[in-house]
Design a protein around this motif. Sequence first.
Motif, PDB file in Angstrom:
ATOM      1  N   ASP A 394     -26.996  -7.535 -17.032  1.00 57.25           N
ATOM      2  CA  ASP A 394     -27.516  -7.314 -15.683  1.00 57.25           C
ATOM      3  C   ASP A 394     -28.293  -6.010 -15.625  1.00 57.25           C
ATOM      4  O   ASP A 394     -28.019  -5.062 -16.363  1.00 57.25           O
ATOM      5  N   PHE A 395     -29.255  -5.943 -14.718  1.00 56.69           N
ATOM      6  CA  PHE A 395     -29.973  -4.701 -14.488  1.00 56.69           C
ATOM      7  C   PHE A 395     -29.003  -3.613 -14.009  1.00 56.69           C
ATOM      8  O   PHE A 395     -27.950  -3.918 -13.435  1.00 56.69           O
ATOM      9  N   ILE A 397     -29.337  -0.917 -11.398  1.00 59.91           N
ATOM     10  CA  ILE A 397     -30.166  -0.418 -10.295  1.00 59.91           C
ATOM     11  C   ILE A 397     -29.204   0.187  -9.285  1.00 59.91           C
ATOM     12  O   ILE A 397     -28.631  -0.508  -8.445  1.00 59.91           O
ATOM     13  N   SER A 398     -29.021   1.503  -9.400  1.00 65.08           N
ATOM     14  CA  SER A 398     -27.913   2.125  -8.681  1.00 65.08           C
ATOM     15  C   SER A 398     -28.067   3.638  -8.670  1.00 65.08           C
ATOM     16  O   SER A 398     -28.631   4.224  -9.600  1.00 65.08           O
ATOM     17  N   TRP A 443     -25.871  -5.331  -9.989  1.00 64.49           N
ATOM     18  CA  TRP A 443     -26.651  -4.200 -10.503  1.00 64.49           C
ATOM     19  C   TRP A 443     -25.982  -2.858 -10.314  1.00 64.49           C
ATOM     20  O   TRP A 443     -26.563  -1.824 -10.629  1.00 64.49           O
TER      21      TRP A 443
END
Length: 485
Positions: A394-395, A397-398, A443
């Motif tokens: 999974d990406f 993005i956080s 993410w």
Amino acid sequence: MELPETILIVGGGVFGLSTALSLSERHPNKKITLIEASSTIPNPHGSSVDTSRIIRADYSNPAYAKLAADGIKKWRSTEWGQEGRYTENGLALLYTEGNSDSENYTKKSYENVKRLLQEEGESLESIAEKLVYLPNQAALEKVVPRYAAGMNISGGYLNRGSGWGDAEAGVRFAKQKLDQTGKVDVKHGEVERLLFEETSSTSQAKVTGVILKDATGSTSIIKADLVILATGASTGNLVDLRGIVDATGQVLAYIKITDEEQAQLADMPTILSFSTGMFIIPPRNNLLKIARHAYGYLNPSDVPIPGATTTSSSSHTMKISLPVYDLAIPAEGERACRQALREILPLFAERPFARTRICWYSDTYVIQPPFHIPELYFYIHETKDSPMNSPTGDFLISYHPSHANLFLATGGSGHGYKFFPVLGDQIVDALEGRLDAELQQLWKWPEQRHITEKHGGEFVVTKDGSRSGKIGMVLKDELAKSSRL
């Protein structure tokens, strides 16, 4: 969530450019700066700069399938896909007998795409035309004659609504769009390190900017209220991502073909075997590409722990996998490409390669207990409900949980490019704290993270059902074997 006035994006690839585009549209009055390590965009070493990338909504996870389908709509009907940047030639996804992971991934992908078409109001006849289920090799050969005569498959399907993109052209187009906005200041140079607010605990310090080294070797400080790392496979060199993200090298090879062969193969579907990871994309400009989507090569590297001080680390260094460029693929990778050609396009099996390349993924994995490969640690994530089919690759993005003002937009895991037209809006949603709950769960920064000092290795493995091959190959070892042949 209100975004700060000054925003710095590090990285000018798919994640960085898409973020910059969306920020400039939604927050035109913010001061936005983008830094790219290369002197040009596209970066010739970028993972999304290549002759072609598969563009598909064929995912076993419904959230990715839906987001990719939204992306394909833009590739298909807007300027994103014009001037040859998108070609809808179809995609055949295949698996072989005895490989349950790839079989499950393929069948779930089929059902997800079928469901999306139904939700869009497609008739059963239309769906049957677009999605052709392939229960055996005979069915495949009927749909794509001559292209798979040697492949021993046991099932799969053809999605006529998938395609491929000219990746370098797509990145160049996004950069042109960004330039046209006039809202983003683009700088070139290598970010040597992040700047941390001086505190007694660097591990919890706020990020205040970066140290930038330009082409002359001179350094400068760039301050920002928010720093976004969209640095792909190199991200682990700037922030400690052990046990979360690692760089893995993937095999690419190219063959020059004649004008006649180009005409014959131009409309063939892309063929992707989840059992072997090998895929062949239709040629463009007399160049045929063979590649592998696998566990990849590691390049273990000892680097300083970002932000480490005498009080925050006893060793001050860590071992991570980082990209290394301008290398031909090892003999092991060449053999895999040759075998794929024998199975899919035997006419080209012995044709010399015009060039080969190692493409570096930014691979992610959520960690649980370790398993061993000699001298290195690797990790497999399993959940109680779904032992081998939990979300992986999974990406990331956080926001960083320990460093205020630091945001991660990375972890493409080899499948970021297809989302180019829609990814930036998702990243800005995450920045603003209003990302869709399902994507936020996928993410987010992982709740569990394991780092071991033993053997000095903390490497991750992406096991989502679409990967294949040997786990834990070390690039320098494979290159050494090649030199002895």
